[in-house]
Write a protein that holds these residues in place. Structure first.
Motif, short mmCIF file in Angstrom:
data_model
loop_
_atom_site.label_atom_id
_atom_site.label_comp_id
_atom_site.label_asym_id
_atom_site.label_seq_id
_atom_site.Cartn_x
_atom_site.Cartn_y
_atom_site.Cartn_z
N LEU A 158 0.84 -1.19 0.00
CA LEU A 158 0.00 0.00 0.00
C LEU A 158 0.88 1.25 0.00
O LEU A 158 0.74 2.12 -0.85
N THR A 159 1.78 1.31 0.98
CA THR A 159 2.68 2.47 1.04
C THR A 159 4.09 2.01 1.43
O THR A 159 4.28 0.96 2.05
N LEU A 160 5.04 2.84 1.04
CA LEU A 160 6.43 2.67 1.46
C LEU A 160 6.80 3.94 2.21
O LEU A 160 6.70 5.04 1.64
N HIS A 161 7.17 3.79 3.48
CA HIS A 161 7.54 4.96 4.26
C HIS A 161 9.05 5.03 4.39
O HIS A 161 9.69 4.05 4.76
N LEU A 162 9.62 6.20 4.06
CA LEU A 162 11.07 6.38 4.19
C LEU A 162 11.37 7.25 5.40
O LEU A 162 11.01 8.42 5.44
N ASP A 163 12.03 6.61 6.37
CA ASP A 163 12.47 7.28 7.58
C ASP A 163 13.93 7.69 7.34
O ASP A 163 14.63 7.07 6.54
N HIS A 164 14.38 8.75 7.99
CA HIS A 164 15.80 9.11 7.85
C HIS A 164 16.28 9.84 9.09
O HIS A 164 15.51 10.06 10.02
N TYR A 165 17.55 10.16 9.10
CA TYR A 165 18.22 10.79 10.25
C TYR A 165 18.50 12.22 9.82
O TYR A 165 19.55 12.51 9.25
N PRO A 166 17.52 13.11 10.06
CA PRO A 166 17.57 14.43 9.44
C PRO A 166 18.90 15.18 9.63
O PRO A 166 19.40 15.78 8.68
N ALA A 167 19.45 15.14 10.83
CA ALA A 167 20.66 15.92 11.08
C ALA A 167 21.85 15.40 10.28
O ALA A 167 22.83 16.10 10.06
N MET A 168 21.77 14.16 9.84
CA MET A 168 22.93 13.55 9.16
C MET A 168 22.71 13.38 7.66
O MET A 168 23.68 13.37 6.89
N THR A 169 21.47 13.23 7.21
CA THR A 169 21.21 12.78 5.85
C THR A 169 21.82 13.69 4.78
O THR A 169 22.56 13.23 3.91
N GLN A 170 21.49 14.97 4.87
CA GLN A 170 21.97 15.92 3.85
C GLN A 170 23.50 15.89 3.76
O GLN A 170 24.08 15.77 2.68
N MET A 171 24.14 15.95 4.94
CA MET A 171 25.60 15.96 4.99
C MET A 171 26.18 14.67 4.40
O MET A 171 27.15 14.70 3.65
N GLN A 172 25.54 13.54 4.72
CA GLN A 172 26.06 12.27 4.26
C GLN A 172 25.90 12.12 2.74
O GLN A 172 26.79 11.63 2.06
N VAL A 173 24.77 12.60 2.20
CA VAL A 173 24.57 12.55 0.75
C VAL A 173 25.62 13.43 0.06
O VAL A 173 26.19 13.06 -0.97
N GLU A 174 25.92 14.58 0.66
CA GLU A 174 26.96 15.46 0.09
C GLU A 174 28.34 14.81 0.16
O GLU A 174 29.14 14.93 -0.77
N ARG A 175 28.61 14.08 1.25
CA ARG A 175 29.90 13.37 1.35
C ARG A 175 30.02 12.32 0.25
O ARG A 175 31.08 12.13 -0.34
N ILE A 176 28.90 11.61 0.00
CA ILE A 176 28.90 10.57 -1.03
C ILE A 176 29.15 11.21 -2.41
O ILE A 176 29.93 10.70 -3.21
#
Lengths: 86, 151
Positions: free
Chosen positions: B43-61
């Motif tokens: 029915l649905t797929l829920h994406l949880d994340h670690y807000p304080a880290m996500t943006q920074m980690q995607v930029e590191r990648i």
């Protein structure tokens, strides 16, 4: 006195029933694994969520680290299952 | 050299992302779009994340990819929140002077995002069942392949 903020994600959060908490700063040479063991010893949801450390991953001050990492002066510890993005 | 990384709940337009990459003046643009699979009675797929880290980690990648390939630009969009089958989840686009760097870095980025960024998926089914998606060993293996020296 600064504490250590612990954040829980995904089924770790569901099991414990909260998304985080602040604890008194552990001794500087405490490893993440040792802290997980002491949290799991609280029983209940903690034991359920943290009782099998091989299923857990961690980030210290927003960097992924192995569970044998010493907490030292870190201010934020996050505990969660292996990631499943993308 | 241009990196944009966006973590957001709202949808994205892949054409807009591609146009931005095409405007960088290279000869090659490659992209990957991830879509929610409608498996079983999902029915649905829920994406949880670690807000304080996500943006920074995607930029590191993204910075890791920039260091490994001669790229002109990278655009990454990763959605969070509640999605349905057929919805777009993730976009990775790369621009380079030549196709090899664009294609390889695009594959690297999506493999790396799967195994090195703090996102977690929860599936909800029509009969009320909910379960957190288990990480796949093959995803870790895919990511690890990028660690071995290229032949």
């Amino acid at each position: 006195m600064a504490g250590l903020d612990i954040l829980y994600f995904a089924w770790v959060r569901d099991g414990i029933g909260r998304d985080g908490e602040r604890i008194d700063t552990p001794a500087r040479d405490t490893s993440i694994a040792a802290l997980i063991e002491s949290l799991a010893a609280r029983g209940g949801g903690y034991a359920q969520a943290l009782g099998q450390p091989t299923r857990l991953r961690a980030a210290l001050d927003q960097r992924f680290v192995p569970l044998d990492t010493v907490i030292g002066d870190a201010r934020e510890l996050a505990l969660f299952p292996p990631v499943t993005g993308g | 050299m241009s990196i944009t990384a966006s973590v957001r709940t709202d949808d994205f337009d892949a054409a807009v992302e591609l146009s931005a990459l095409e405007a960088l003046g290279g000869g090659a643009v490659a992209s990957f779009t991830g879509i929610v699979r409608g498996e079983g009675d999902l029915l649905t797929l829920h994406l949880d994340h670690y807000p304080a880290m996500t943006q920074m980690q995607v930029e590191r990648i993204a910075a890791d990819a920039m260091a490994r390939w001669p790229l002109l630009g990278i655009r990454i969009v990763h959605r969070v929140g509640t999605l349905r089958p057929g919805d777009r989840i993730v976009f990775v686009g790369t621009a380079s002077r030549h196709r090899k760097a664009a294609l390889e870095s695009c594959a690297f980025l999506i493999d790396w995002l799967k195994s090195h960024a703090p996102f977690w998926k929860k599936e909800s089914f029509a009969d009320g069942r909910e379960s957190w998606v288990e990480a796949k060993a093959e995803d870790d293996a895919k990511a690890s392949e990028w660690l071995s020296p290229t032949p």
